[in-house]
Scaffold this active site. Structure first.
Site, PDB file in Angstrom:
ATOM      1  N   LYS A 159      12.851  30.517  -6.023  1.00 24.84           N
ATOM      2  CA  LYS A 159      11.671  30.335  -6.854  1.00 24.84           C
ATOM      3  C   LYS A 159      10.834  29.105  -6.511  1.00 24.84           C
ATOM      4  O   LYS A 159       9.722  28.961  -7.006  1.00 24.84           O
ATOM      5  CB  LYS A 159      12.053  30.312  -8.337  1.00 24.84           C
ATOM      6  CG  LYS A 159      12.735  31.571  -8.829  1.00 24.84           C
ATOM      7  CD  LYS A 159      11.936  32.871  -8.667  1.00 24.84           C
ATOM      8  CE  LYS A 159      10.607  32.885  -9.351  1.00 24.84           C
ATOM      9  NZ  LYS A 159      10.153  34.271  -9.678  1.00 24.84           N
TER      10      LYS A 159
HETATM   11  N1  PMP Z   1      17.686  35.649  -8.559  1.00 23.35           N
HETATM   12  C1  PMP Z   1      17.558  34.559  -9.325  1.00 23.35           C
HETATM   13  C2  PMP Z   1      18.763  33.688  -9.522  1.00 23.35           C
HETATM   14  C3  PMP Z   1      16.330  34.237  -9.929  1.00 23.35           C
HETATM   15  O1  PMP Z   1      16.223  33.141 -10.700  1.00 23.35           O
HETATM   16  C4  PMP Z   1      15.222  35.096  -9.724  1.00 23.35           C
HETATM   17  C5  PMP Z   1      13.904  34.745 -10.348  1.00 23.35           C
HETATM   18  N2  PMP Z   1      13.674  35.286 -11.617  1.00 23.35           N
HETATM   19  C6  PMP Z   1      15.400  36.253  -8.940  1.00 23.35           C
HETATM   20  C7  PMP Z   1      16.639  36.481  -8.359  1.00 23.35           C
HETATM   21  C8  PMP Z   1      14.322  37.292  -8.773  1.00 23.35           C
HETATM   22  O2  PMP Z   1      13.171  36.887  -8.109  1.00 23.35           O
HETATM   23  P1  PMP Z   1      11.749  37.466  -8.485  1.00 23.35           P
HETATM   24  O3  PMP Z   1      11.303  36.792  -9.748  1.00 23.35           O
HETATM   25  O4  PMP Z   1      10.891  37.111  -7.321  1.00 23.35           O
HETATM   26  O5  PMP Z   1      11.839  38.942  -8.693  1.00 23.35           O
END
Ligand code: PMP
Length: 333
Positions: A45
């Site tokens: 992130k």
């Molecule tokens: N894994 C973790 C540990 C996260 O914090 C996030 C972010 N919400 C994601 C996966 C998924 O990423 P995205 O928000 O880009 O879908």
């Protein structure tokens, strides 16, 4: 000088890509993991945080000394807090109180103002996303990062993650998969990779309790079961997910994800969060699917989203795992 950066913000991205031994053996083809835990905030992130802040600056919404407000499961807040510190902004982070203690402690340690709210369904005005929007509206000089529906999030992956993967794999990649929280990663990497080669198969890997598997399989936003994975599992088509080029989809249980988390740690020395384990399970399924079609030389990439150090009191805690009815790693039992 080699290996130097002129700004700490340039430490975000350009993460290594590692060949995963156990998953490659299980799939019968190469499975590669993008080491997003190597970002300064130890998660994928950081990229979204940097792109969202730069976008708000470019649009004139964020002025010197301003405040960034966001609702987040934690990792986006950590990324935003670091980027904000580097650029002289303040951060206010609204988080559901059922997220890991490590994330809360980390956010406080980084200097973010933390606002905890009870977990609530999305239509509830008390949901952390709506609470963060209201706080942003009420705070002078504040912008709402709005990671779910602000497409600067997926732009980070179109412009950085996807080209990095393409280059690291010398343009020879057959499949990519990951789970969706905001959907920024799957949509952005999917769009970015398809721009290089439209034949790359993009698969959504969904945890239980999320509605996207059914949406892409049969057009209906419907969820079954539940998951303890943090940061993933979406019940609606966010702006970041609109037009995501999803070719196929897999559903992965927490048990399968935990099995991979344990194997990646004990066999390969990678300490990761549960979303990474779920992504790897999905990548193995995608690899197996390609091999079954006769593509034994297939190469699949996925995302190793964050560090397991963020979950010492949950995913890596025997009591916590037992209380959730989940398998305990043998070395913790
Ligand atoms: N894994 C973790 C540990 C996260 O914090 C996030 C972010 N919400 C994601 C996966 C998924 O990423 P995205 O928000 O880009 O879908």
């Amino acid at each position: 000088m080699t290996g130097t950066r002129s700004s700490s913000l340039d430490l975000i991205g350009n993460t290594p890509l590692v060949l995963l031994q156990g998953p490659s053996e299980a799939a019968g083809c190469e499975i590669w993991g993008k080491c997003e835990f190597a970002n300064p905030g130890a998660s994928v992130k950081d990229r979204a945080a940097l792109w969202i802040v730069r976008d708000a600056e470019d649009k004139g919404l964020l002025k010197a000394g301003g405040t960034i407000v966001e609702g987040t499961a934690g990792n986006t807040g950590i990324g935003l807090a670091l980027v904000a510190n580097a650029l002289g902004y303040k951060t206010v982070i609204v988080m559901p109180e059922n997220q890991s203690k490590e994330k809360m402690d980390t956010l406080r340690a980084l200097g973010a103002e933390l606002v905890l709210v009870p977990p609530a369904p999305f239509p509830n005005p008390g949901h952390f996303v709506h609470t963060s929007r209201r706080l942003a509206e009420e705070t002078a000089g504040a912008v709402w990062a709005n990671q779910f529906d602000n497409v600067a999030n997926r732009k980070a992956h179109i412009e950085s993650t996807a080209p990095e993967i393409w280059e690291q794999m010398d343009g020879r990649i057959d499949g990519f998969t990951c789970a969706a929280g905001t959907g920024g990663t799957i949509a952005g990497v999917g769009l970015g990779l398809k721009a290089f080669d439209d034949n790359i198969r993009i698969a959504l890997t969904d945890p239980h309790g999320a509605a996207l598997y059914n949406y892409y399989a049969c057009g209906e936003l419907r969820s079954e079961g539940s998951s303890v994975a943090e940061g993933i599992g979406q019940g609606r088509i966010t702006a970041n997910l609109e037009g995501a080029p999803i070719d196929t989809q897999f559903r992965v249980s927490d048990e399968e994800g935990i099995e991979w988390v344990g194997r990646l740690l004990s066999e390969e020395g990678l300490c990761l969060g549960l979303s990474s384990g779920i992504n790897v399970a999905g990548a193995v399924a995608l690899g197996q699917q390609l091999v079954a079609e006769g593509r034994e030389d297939a190469r699949v990439a996925t995302i190793l989203c964050d560090t397991g150090f963020r979950y010492l009191s949950s995913l890596y805690n025997a009591e916590w795992l037992r209380a959730k009815g989940l398998p305990v790693f043998p070395w913790l039992a």
